[in-house]
Write an enzyme that holds these catalytic residues in place. Structure first.
Site, PDB file in Angstrom:
ATOM      1  NE  ARG A  77      -3.287   2.559   2.681  1.00  0.00           N
ATOM      2  CZ  ARG A  77      -3.117   3.417   3.698  1.00  0.00           C
ATOM      3  NH1 ARG A  77      -2.282   3.136   4.672  1.00  0.00           N
ATOM      4  NH2 ARG A  77      -3.790   4.540   3.732  1.00  0.00           N
ATOM      5  CG  ASP A 134      -5.191   4.924   0.389  1.00  0.00           C
ATOM      6  OD1 ASP A 134      -6.128   4.228  -0.036  1.00  0.00           O
ATOM      7  OD2 ASP A 134      -4.861   4.952   1.579  1.00  0.00           O
ATOM      8  N   GLY A 190     -13.667   5.935   9.537  1.00  0.00           N
ATOM      9  CA  GLY A 190     -12.819   5.231  10.503  1.00  0.00           C
ATOM     10  C   GLY A 190     -12.146   6.293  11.351  1.00  0.00           C
ATOM     11  NE  ARG A 262     -14.855   1.004  19.867  1.00  0.00           N
ATOM     12  CZ  ARG A 262     -13.954   0.140  19.449  1.00  0.00           C
ATOM     13  NH1 ARG A 262     -14.263  -1.122  19.371  1.00  0.00           N
ATOM     14  NH2 ARG A 262     -12.745   0.527  19.128  1.00  0.00           N
ATOM     15  CG  ASN A 309     -18.147  -1.974  13.727  1.00  0.00           C
ATOM     16  OD1 ASN A 309     -18.547  -3.096  13.445  1.00  0.00           O
ATOM     17  ND2 ASN A 309     -16.897  -1.595  13.537  1.00  0.00           N
TER      18      ASN A 309
HETATM   19  P1  ADP Z   1      -8.617   3.152  11.081  1.00  0.00           P
HETATM   20  O1  ADP Z   1      -9.128   4.314  10.293  1.00  0.00           O
HETATM   21  O2  ADP Z   1      -7.501   3.521  12.018  1.00  0.00           O
HETATM   22  O3  ADP Z   1      -8.379   1.897  10.250  1.00  0.00           O
HETATM   23  P2  ADP Z   1     -11.101   1.953  11.931  1.00  0.00           P
HETATM   24  O4  ADP Z   1     -11.623   1.919  10.543  1.00  0.00           O
HETATM   25  O5  ADP Z   1     -10.904   0.666  12.644  1.00  0.00           O
HETATM   26  O6  ADP Z   1      -9.774   2.800  12.092  1.00  0.00           O
HETATM   27  O7  ADP Z   1     -12.092   2.856  12.793  1.00  0.00           O
HETATM   28  C1  ADP Z   1     -11.819   3.198  14.108  1.00  0.00           C
HETATM   29  C2  ADP Z   1     -13.037   3.949  14.667  1.00  0.00           C
HETATM   30  O8  ADP Z   1     -14.181   3.080  14.606  1.00  0.00           O
HETATM   31  C3  ADP Z   1     -12.875   4.369  16.121  1.00  0.00           C
HETATM   32  O9  ADP Z   1     -13.369   5.692  16.294  1.00  0.00           O
HETATM   33  C4  ADP Z   1     -13.790   3.389  16.841  1.00  0.00           C
HETATM   34  O10 ADP Z   1     -14.298   3.938  18.034  1.00  0.00           O
HETATM   35  C5  ADP Z   1     -14.886   3.226  15.825  1.00  0.00           C
HETATM   36  N1  ADP Z   1     -15.738   2.057  16.108  1.00  0.00           N
HETATM   37  C6  ADP Z   1     -15.424   0.756  16.075  1.00  0.00           C
HETATM   38  N2  ADP Z   1     -16.489   0.012  16.483  1.00  0.00           N
HETATM   39  C7  ADP Z   1     -17.476   0.887  16.775  1.00  0.00           C
HETATM   40  C8  ADP Z   1     -18.825   0.754  17.251  1.00  0.00           C
HETATM   41  N3  ADP Z   1     -19.354  -0.419  17.500  1.00  0.00           N
HETATM   42  N4  ADP Z   1     -19.538   1.890  17.428  1.00  0.00           N
HETATM   43  C9  ADP Z   1     -19.012   3.095  17.197  1.00  0.00           C
HETATM   44  N5  ADP Z   1     -17.767   3.286  16.749  1.00  0.00           N
HETATM   45  C10 ADP Z   1     -17.002   2.200  16.543  1.00  0.00           C
END
Ligand code: ADP
Length: 350
Positions: A77, A134, A190, A262, A309
Site C-alpha cells: 500500500r 490510495d 474510521g 465508542r 459498526n
Molecule cells: P482506522 O481508520 O484507524 O483503520 P477503523 O476503521 O478501525 O480505524 O475505525 C476506528 C473507529 O471506529 C474508532 O473511532 C472506533 O471507536 C470506531 N468504532 C469501532 N467500532 C465501533 C462501534 N461499534 N460503534 C461506534 N464506533 C465504533
C-alpha cells in the site's frame, strides 16, 4: 501467493493471500522506532517482543513470521501516487523513483512504504513487487473538482486535490459487483474519515484534498478549515506544530477529548455529545456537496470502523440527509488489503 504489506511510520501490517484472494495468514508489528529498538509482533493473536529498531529490521521480522507461506510476490500500500501513478502497478526502478519524488506530497506516508519496498528488494530480490495507491481511485475526478483556484505557479507545485481512501472505495465498488448503483454516495468513516461521489463506478469527487486533512471531522484531524485559520495557527505555533495540532490533536479528540467514537457515544458529557454532533453534521454537509458533483444519488454506502459498526452514527447522518428522500443504505466491510492483493493478481502476480 501474495504478501501484502501496509507499512506505516510505526507499524507494519502484513497479510498473505492465495490465488483466490483468500486470506491465509496475518501479522502485525507495532512500536517500530521505539527508543529501545523493541517492537511488538502479533501473529495469530499471540504477541511477542522482537528487536526491530527500523523498517528494514521490521520487514525482516515479517518475512520470518510469515515465511512458512510460499508467497511469490509482494504488494504494497502506497498512500500517494501523485499525478503519474494513477493505477496499481508492478514496481521497477523508475516507478520507485516516482514514488520518491512524491514524498513532498505525502511526507508522513510515502517514506515508510518506500522503506518497505527497499527492505524487500534487499532481503528478497527474487520477489516481484507491486504497489496500489490510495490516491489512484480519484484520478477520474474532473479538473474542476481537483483544482484549487490559486495562482498557476502554485498549481504547478502540485497543490491540488488528490483524495485518499481510494483502496477502500475501490473495494466497495468491487463488492457491489453488477448491483453497483449509478450514483453512489460512499462514506469511509474510521479514524480517518472521508466521503466519495462514485458515478458509474468512478470517483467524481472526494472530500479529502491535497492531504487527508480536508473534509469530514475525523478522529484527530480537523477536517475542512479555512486556509487563513491554518496560517494563523502556523504564525502562533510554527508550521510543524500547527500541522501536528491539525492532524493529531483536532477532530473528535480536539472537541470531545477522545478520538475513539465508542468512548464518545458512551460518554455523558456535553463536549462528547458536541463532538459527535459535529461529526454527523459535517459528514452530511460534505455529502450535500458530493451529491451535487454526481447530479443526485441512488444509494448510500458506509464502510470503516464507525461506518460499519455504528448504526447510531449512520442513522444520524441519514437524518440530516432526509431531504434526499428514500435512498437505500448499504454497509460494506472495508478490506483494503484484499483490494491490494486483487490489484497485484490482476497485474499477473501469482
Ligand atoms: P482506522 O481508520 O484507524 O483503520 P477503523 O476503521 O478501525 O480505524 O475505525 C476506528 C473507529 O471506529 C474508532 O473511532 C472506533 O471507536 C470506531 N468504532 C469501532 N467500532 C465501533 C462501534 N461499534 N460503534 C461506534 N464506533 C465504533
Amino acid at each position: 501467493m501474495i504478501l501484502v504489506l501496509n507499512t506505516g511510520s510505526s507499524s507494519i501490517k502484513a497479510a498473505v493471500f492465495d490465488g483466490e484472494i483468500a486470506e491465509q495468514a496475518t501479522a502485525t508489528l507495532t512500536g517500530l522506532g521505539n527508543s529501545n529498538g523493541r517492537a511488538v509482533l502479533e501473529v495469530g493473536g499471540v504477541k511477542s517482543a522482537v528487536d526491530a529498531p527500523d523498517h528494514a529490521a521490521g520487514i525482516g521480522v515479517m518475512l520470518e513470521a510469515l515465511g512458512a507461506h510460499p508467497f511469490s510476490a509482494v504488494a504494497h500500500r502506497v498512500v500517494h501516487g501523485g499525478t503519474a501513478l494513477v493505477a496499481p502497478t508492478k514496481l521497477d526502478a523508475h516507478k520507485i523513483k516516482v514514488i520518491e519524488a512524491n514524498v513532498p506530497l505525502a511526507p508522513l506516508h510515502n517514506p515508510p512504504a518506500l522503506a518497505g519496498i527497499a527492505a524487500i528488494a534487499s532481503a528478497r530480490p527474487d520477489l516481484p513487487q507491486y504497489a496500489s495507491f490510495d490516491t489512484a481511485f480519484h484520478a477520474t475526478n474532473p479538473a474542476v473538482a481537483t483544482t484549487y483556484a490559486i495562482p498557476q505557479e502554485d498549481r504547478d507545485l502540485g497543490l491540488r486535490r488528490y483524495g485518499f481512501h481510494g483502496l477502500s472505495y475501490a473495494w466497495m465498488v468491487n463488492q457491489f459487483g453488477a448491483a453497483l448503483p449509478d450514483r453512489l454516495l460512499a462514506f469511509h468513516l474510521g479514524n480517518g474519515a472521508s466521503l466519495c461521489a462514485i458515478k458509474a463506478g468512478r470517483s467524481t469527487a472526494s472530500s479529502m484534498g491535497y492531504s487527508p486533512l480536508d473534509g469530514l471531522t475525523m478522529g484527530t484531524r480537523s477536517g475542512a478549515i479555512d486556509g487563513m485559520a491554518v496560517l494563523r495557527m502556523a504564525e502562533i505555533h510554527g508550521a510543524d506544530e500547527a500541522s501536528r495540532r491539525l492532524n493529531k490533536d483536532s477532530g473528535l479528540k480536539g472537541l470531545g477529548g477522545a478520538n475513539d467514537m465508542r468512548l464518545l457515544l458512551a460518554a455523558d458529557t456535553d463536549d462528547a455529545k458536541f463532538a459527535v454532533d459535529h461529526f454527523c453534521y459535517w459528514a452530511a454537509r460534505h455529502a450535500g456537496s458530493a451529491v451535487v458533483a454526481m447530479g443526485g444519488v441512488d444509494a448510500v454506502a458506509f464502510t470503516g470502523g464507525i461506518g460499519e459498526n455504528s448504526a447510531e452514527i449512520r442513522t444520524r447522518i441519514m437524518a440530516h440527509l432526509k431531504f434526499l428522500g428514500e435512498v437505500p443504505v448499504h454497509v460494506i466491510k472495508a478490506d483494503e488489503e484484499r483490494q491490494i492483493a486483487l490489484d497485484a493478481t490482476n497485474l499477473g502476480a501469482a
